[in-house]
Design a protein around this motif. Sequence first.
Motif, short mmCIF file in Angstrom:
data_model
loop_
_atom_site.label_atom_id
_atom_site.label_comp_id
_atom_site.label_asym_id
_atom_site.label_seq_id
_atom_site.Cartn_x
_atom_site.Cartn_y
_atom_site.Cartn_z
N UNK A 67 0.83 -1.21 0.00
CA UNK A 67 0.00 0.00 0.00
C UNK A 67 0.86 1.25 0.00
N UNK A 68 1.89 1.26 0.84
CA UNK A 68 2.77 2.42 0.92
C UNK A 68 3.47 2.67 -0.42
N UNK A 115 2.52 1.68 -3.42
CA UNK A 115 1.56 2.09 -4.43
C UNK A 115 1.20 3.56 -4.30
N UNK A 116 0.97 4.01 -3.06
CA UNK A 116 0.62 5.41 -2.85
C UNK A 116 1.77 6.34 -3.21
N UNK A 117 2.99 5.84 -3.08
CA UNK A 117 4.15 6.66 -3.42
C UNK A 117 4.50 6.58 -4.90
N UNK A 118 3.74 5.77 -5.65
CA UNK A 118 3.99 5.65 -7.08
C UNK A 118 5.20 4.82 -7.42
N UNK A 119 5.57 3.90 -6.52
CA UNK A 119 6.72 3.02 -6.75
C UNK A 119 6.21 1.64 -7.12
N UNK A 120 6.55 1.16 -8.32
CA UNK A 120 6.13 -0.16 -8.78
C UNK A 120 7.32 -1.10 -8.73
#
Length: 226
Positions: free
Chosen positions: A156-157, A159-164
Amino acid sequence: MDTLRTSCPWDREQTHASLLRYLLEEAYEAAETIEADDMAALREEIGDVLFQVLFHARIASERSAADGGFTIDDVADTLAAKLIRRHPHVFAGVSVGSAADVNANWEEIKAAERAAKAAEAAGAGSGAPGGAVAPSALDGVPFGQPALSLAAQLQRRASRAGVAVSFGGDGSADSDGDAGLTGERLGAELMGLVACAQAAGLDPELELRAAARRFADEVREQERQR
């Protein structure tokens, strides 16, 4: 609590470390009553959780502020300040249109808090070159929690930070997922994975924890490269 700490031999001997198992146990017992929809029992169980809070605060009050000491009033003040800071749409006139807006603001505020803590830690360090650690979206994630909840929180963290980050399975952390997946099916598949792990002589908890740490390392590496 003051009376117990001074008059009961067992309570007098406890430390933050010795109470840790009880803090976790009481939290899980409270969770069980919620899952069982036993609201009468919940009253008692969250009281047991509150007791752990009071106990830790009482122990902390025996230290000086310079040694990290605090009181139960300090705990409440810190919590109140955090809630006010993280709810500007309630206390500071910030306009929001939906729960999604609230979540977006919440993440921005938490990111700013993490950056401030990192800067404070760097300022309190030895001053050696390279000693400062850049803030990460994963800062504050408790790695001592059960592996499944740890993996979910890390994802979740990220994804919210835009790190894939690729982690196997269907290939990536930002997959669209299975639209037909239900809670029952997910539970069955997880149970099946546990059975497969045990048949192979592997500990599913330890293996998922190790995978979660690898995932966290990859997230932090991507953050450093930004």
